[in-house]
Design an enzyme around this catalytic site. Structure first.
Site, PDB file in Angstrom:
ATOM      1  NE  ARG A  45     -62.015  10.229 -14.980  1.00 36.80           N
ATOM      2  CZ  ARG A  45     -62.399   9.418 -15.970  1.00 36.80           C
ATOM      3  NH1 ARG A  45     -62.391   8.114 -15.796  1.00 36.80           N
ATOM      4  NH2 ARG A  45     -62.775   9.908 -17.140  1.00 36.80           N
ATOM      5  CD  GLU A  68     -55.710   7.037 -13.923  1.00 37.93           C
ATOM      6  OE1 GLU A  68     -56.296   6.359 -13.059  1.00 37.93           O
ATOM      7  OE2 GLU A  68     -56.082   7.092 -15.116  1.00 37.93           O
ATOM      8  CG  HIS A  94     -58.045   4.734 -16.805  1.00 36.89           C
ATOM      9  ND1 HIS A  94     -58.037   5.987 -16.265  1.00 36.89           N
ATOM     10  CD2 HIS A  94     -59.294   4.578 -17.326  1.00 36.89           C
ATOM     11  CE1 HIS A  94     -59.216   6.574 -16.461  1.00 36.89           C
ATOM     12  NE2 HIS A  94     -60.003   5.720 -17.107  1.00 36.89           N
TER      13      HIS A  94
HETATM   14  C1  8YV Z   1     -61.042   6.639 -21.099  1.00 34.75           C
HETATM   15  C2  8YV Z   1     -62.715   6.664 -19.200  1.00 34.75           C
HETATM   16  O1  8YV Z   1     -60.328   5.721 -21.846  1.00 34.75           O
HETATM   17  O2  8YV Z   1     -64.437   7.307 -20.672  1.00 34.75           O
HETATM   18  C3  8YV Z   1     -63.895   7.476 -19.581  1.00 34.75           C
HETATM   19  O3  8YV Z   1     -64.326   8.313 -18.767  1.00 34.75           O
HETATM   20  O4  8YV Z   1     -62.333   6.627 -18.097  1.00 34.75           O
HETATM   21  C4  8YV Z   1     -61.999   5.853 -20.243  1.00 34.75           C
HETATM   22  O5  8YV Z   1     -62.937   5.217 -21.032  1.00 34.75           O
HETATM   23  C5  8YV Z   1     -60.124   7.492 -20.306  1.00 34.75           C
HETATM   24  O6  8YV Z   1     -60.823   8.562 -19.771  1.00 34.75           O
HETATM   25  C6  8YV Z   1     -58.973   8.020 -21.107  1.00 34.75           C
HETATM   26  O7  8YV Z   1     -58.317   9.008 -20.369  1.00 34.75           O
END
Ligand code: 8YV
Length: 326
Positions: free
Chosen positions: A240, A269, A287
């Site tokens: 993250r 982001e 991402h």
């Molecule tokens: C998502 C991700 O696409 O699953 C998660 O925690 O980071 C990604 O797979 C993302 O969160 C979409 O906002």
């Protein structure tokens, strides 16, 4: 009997909308409008469930304004967009989408590590710019992957997937740090050794971040941590934004404190720290670690099944909190 009403907060696969429409009155957002919080509250009026995708903030203010809401189903394994305590206090169930993205995301983490250490983006830009005129012994010489020490910060399912790829596929020595140490059988399956964070920073040739974001993990990697890493090291963040202090990282990359970074996630982001955009030794992706169509479909199906399971059958598949449905 009136069917429950749900909101799908972002554009999503049409087959998921069709599946949900078999059970619910569905309001969807196929135009993919990025709603403000007041617009989201307006859209949620009278809805019992919401399908979220990871970017929608669900907090006490929203919950207070949406008394009909019973479940928020995130199409993401991470759920730092949820204020879980506020949701529990409001009696609203939270669900996420674990497991179905583990291998796809681990694949991407490893790909980003390789692209970063072997300077793939930088050398490709060089070639496209017409600058490749001759061979040179040190042209884009990078860091080896095979036989190197792979450090993993955050050893959940995705971290373990990356560890296995490194140990079994590339003969890497794997070390990890985590809030709690894994059991011996899992450590052995990953061929991974538990070390302190200090030791991890000092020893890893390549450090991959796969820990969840929380107040505790905010800026877990900042200037002080970067200074402890090897000058030839690479850093990969697929976890993250906010876990890394991006401004400190940009400075470290500029000054050669570490060799390179691969980043799939960013503080604030989709904005990216402007200095990162100017540096050659960083690979930047938007991402997309879980982005294969089969995996995204599996994530969406799991979020939909949580809505159906809870609002129709009272049995969510992957709950994050324990609440009773009134
Ligand atoms: C998502 C991700 O696409 O699953 C998660 O925690 O980071 C990604 O797979 C993302 O969160 C979409 O906002």
């Amino acid at each position: 009997m009136n069917r429950p009403q749900i909101l799908i907060a972002r554009a999503i696969f049409p087959e998921i909308i069709a599946k949900l429409a078999q059970h619910f009155e569905v309001t969807s957002n196929q135009d993919d409008v990025l709603w403000t919080q007041p617009q989201m509250i307006e859209q949620l009026a009278g809805k019992q469930g919401v399908f979220t995708t990871g970017g929608e903030r669900i907090d006490a203010a929203l919950l207070a304004a949406c008394p009909a809401l019973k479940i928020c189903a995130n199409m993401a394994v991470g759920y730092n967009n949820f204020d879980l305590d506020a949701m529990t206090a409001a009696g609203v169930l939270a669900t996420n989408a674990p497991d179905v993205l583990t291998e796809t995301t681990a694949d991407f983490g490893f790909a980003l590590l390789m692209a970063t250490a072997r300077r793939m983006a930088e050398s490709e830009h060089f070639l496209r710019a017409g600058l490749w005129t001759r061979w040179r012994y040190d042209l884009f010489a990078g860091g080896d992957i095979h036989g190197a020490t792979l450090g993993i910060l955050g050893m959940g399912r995705i971290g373990q997937g990356i560890a296995k790829r490194g140990a079994h596929g590339f003969g890497m020595k794997v070390i990890y740090h985590n809030r709690s140490r894994l059991d011996a059988a899992t450590e052995s399956a990953c061929q991974a050794s538990y070390v302190s964070k200090e030791e991890l920073l000092k020893t890893a040739d390549h450090l991959v971040l796969v820990l969840p974001y929380s107040a505790q993990s905010h800026h877990a990697i900042g200037a002080a941590e970067l200074a402890r890493m090897k000058p030839g090291a690479t850093l990969v963040n697929i976890a993250r934004g906010g876990i890394v202090d991006d401004a400190a990282l940009a400075t470290a990359l500029r000054d050669g404190v570490i060799a390179a970074a691969g980043l799939d996630v960013f503080e604030g982001e989709p904005k990216v720290h402007p200095e990162l955009l100017t540096l050659p030794n960083v690979v930047l992706t938007p991402h997309i670690a879980s982005a294969t169509l089969p995996t995204r479909l599996a994530m969406a199906n799991l979020a939909a099944d949580n809505l159906i399971g809870y609002l129709i059958g009272n049995r969510p598949l992957t709950p994050l909190n324990a609440v009773g449905r009134s």
